[in-house]
Design a protein around this motif. Structure first.
Motif, PDB file in Angstrom:
ATOM      1  N   GLY A  16      -1.070  -3.696  -7.383  1.00  0.00           N
ATOM      2  CA  GLY A  16      -1.112  -2.374  -7.996  1.00  0.00           C
ATOM      3  C   GLY A  16      -0.486  -2.322  -9.371  1.00  0.00           C
ATOM      4  O   GLY A  16       0.113  -1.315  -9.742  1.00  0.00           O
ATOM      5  N   CYS A  29       4.728  -0.783 -10.138  1.00  0.00           N
ATOM      6  CA  CYS A  29       3.388  -0.502  -9.618  1.00  0.00           C
ATOM      7  C   CYS A  29       2.869   0.801 -10.221  1.00  0.00           C
ATOM      8  O   CYS A  29       3.644   1.714 -10.515  1.00  0.00           O
ATOM      9  CB  CYS A  29       3.419  -0.411  -8.095  1.00  0.00           C
ATOM     10  SG  CYS A  29       3.972  -1.936  -7.290  1.00  0.00           S
ATOM     11  N   ALA A  60      -4.194  -0.401  -2.749  1.00  0.00           N
ATOM     12  CA  ALA A  60      -4.560  -1.183  -3.926  1.00  0.00           C
ATOM     13  C   ALA A  60      -5.153  -2.499  -3.450  1.00  0.00           C
ATOM     14  O   ALA A  60      -4.893  -2.954  -2.340  1.00  0.00           O
ATOM     15  CB  ALA A  60      -3.345  -1.437  -4.818  1.00  0.00           C
ATOM     16  N   TYR A  87      -2.862   1.760  -7.514  1.00  0.00           N
ATOM     17  CA  TYR A  87      -2.862   2.462  -6.227  1.00  0.00           C
ATOM     18  C   TYR A  87      -3.676   3.749  -6.306  1.00  0.00           C
ATOM     19  O   TYR A  87      -3.601   4.500  -7.272  1.00  0.00           O
ATOM     20  CB  TYR A  87      -1.435   2.754  -5.782  1.00  0.00           C
ATOM     21  CG  TYR A  87      -0.756   1.532  -5.209  1.00  0.00           C
ATOM     22  CD1 TYR A  87      -1.056   1.099  -3.918  1.00  0.00           C
ATOM     23  CD2 TYR A  87       0.153   0.796  -5.969  1.00  0.00           C
ATOM     24  CE1 TYR A  87      -0.453  -0.040  -3.384  1.00  0.00           C
ATOM     25  CE2 TYR A  87       0.760  -0.344  -5.446  1.00  0.00           C
ATOM     26  CZ  TYR A  87       0.448  -0.750  -4.160  1.00  0.00           C
ATOM     27  OH  TYR A  87       1.028  -1.888  -3.642  1.00  0.00           O
TER      28      TYR A  87
END
Length: 370
Positions: A16, A29, A60, A87
């Motif tokens: 991600g 992330c 993700a 994500y």
């Protein structure tokens, strides 16, 4: 609030991070809300799942779509409805209480205790007789999987635990990982109740084995592939098809049942197993060709096993990693990390780490941002 950092293998964008490159340094992330607390992060073959305390789910990586869809996604340069290198929240209509990732599929439990899945169904992973990947959520065992509190996934098999300690299983069971149940093709499509010795407090899945932590006795039982002793010390037995008490050097791994279960943690890698006692001592057994076993590590408060590596948080707040490190999932340049090493760069602090997670050569840490 939690800020999540990922490092290690980034195939399919599973960390991600917004790209497809591996990283041996924890990187923030992308795509997660900054006003949510994260309670769980898990990884599969080339995908990962994040669950927040409010019941929101974020995914993700491409392998959650199933093997065929992943190949198509990669062929198209990642161009689909979602950009899976960050994500996404694909199922906001549900409130989720648990999630687990297999090799190319994801299993979910909503707040009503019902189970759903998406991705590969080639080996019964989604409880359906189909060789096609499922690109939309499908209900798994709606007539029997009720009041489920948690789910875990191996390579191609699944376990679900009810609030009363009953264990259900389905998927690929060739090696006895589904408590000896066998189909003529070694695939169990319909979830069924496993014959385990007592109600269970926790369950865990490795690559080809399953582990169970007894709610009454604190004992650990195991079944499935045992080539590397990941089920127990019976090294001469390749497959253990009945849940058997795990023994290491003559010790019952989970003690005598006199202590509270609240702090015990059971986790598995592909071919190794870890148990964290309520005293903060780590007991590990199974394959150790890359330093996966750190048996006897003390002062541990959290532990997770990746495919061939491990992460632990110590009572000082520091997070350490060890094991196979080809993709940088232990944050060094060595292929094998034989002794635990600290994973945080100097810019991050250990006193606010609230979460650790691991998958297939992947690692995550979560830091509180309150």
């Amino acid at each position: 609030m939690t800020t999540l950092y990922g490092f290690g293998s980034n195939g399919g964008g599973q960390l991600g991070l917004g790209h497809l490159e591996d990283s041996n340094t924890p990187q923030p992330c992308i795509g997660l809300p900054d006003d949510e607390c994260i309670k769980k992060v898990v990884g599969g073959g080339n995908h990962s799942a994040v669950l927040t305390t409010s019941g929101r789910l974020f995914l993700a990586g491409s392998s959650q779509l199933g093997s065929r869809q992943q190949k198509q996604w990669e062929k198209n340069g990642g161009s689909t409805q979602y950009d899976w290198t960050v994500y996404n929240e694909p199922y906001p209509q549900h409130t989720w209480q648990d999630v687990a990732c297999g090799w190319a599929f994801t299993i979910l439990v909503n707040d009503s205790g019902n189970v759903f899945g998406i991705g590969s169904s080639a080996f019964g992973e989604l409880g359906v007789v189909s060789k096609l990947d499922m690109t939309e959520l499908c209900a798994i065992g709606p007539d029997c999987l009720v009041d489920i509190s948690s789910v875990v996934c191996g390579w191609r098999h699944c376990l679900a635990l009810t609030r009363t300690g009953t264990v259900y299983g389905w998927g690929w069971g060739k090696h006895g990982q589904l408590s000896g149940q066998r189909h003529q093709d070694s695939v169990i499509f319909s979830p069924f109740v496993l014959d385990v010795p007592e109600p269970m407090a926790q369950v865990a899945c490795g690559h080809l084995h399953s582990l169970f932590l007894g709610a009454r006795t604190n004992r650990v039982y195991g079944c499935g592939g045992n080539k590397n002793g990941q089920v127990g010390s019976r090294l001469g037995v390749a497959n253990i098809t009945t849940p058997t008490l795990c023994i290491d050097d003559g010790r019952t791994l989970a003690g005598d049942g006199d202590r509270s279960m609240a702090a015990w943690q059971l986790t598995t890698g592909w071919h190794h197993t870890a148990l964290l006692s309520d005293e903060g001592r780590l007991v590990m057994w199974g394959k150790n060709d890359h330093g996966q076993l750190q048996d006897g590590l003390q002062h541990v408060t959290k532990v997770v096993c990746g495919s061939e590596h491990g992460l632990a948080q110590l009572d000082t707040g520091k997070v350490v990693a060890w094991g196979w490190n080809e993709h940088g999932n232990c944050t060094t340049d060595d292929d094998k990390v034989l002794a635990p090493v600290a994973v945080l760069p100097p810019a991050l602090h250990t006193d606010n780490i609230t979460l650790i997670g691991a998958g297939c050569a992947t690692s995550w840490i979560g830091l509180s941002t309150k």
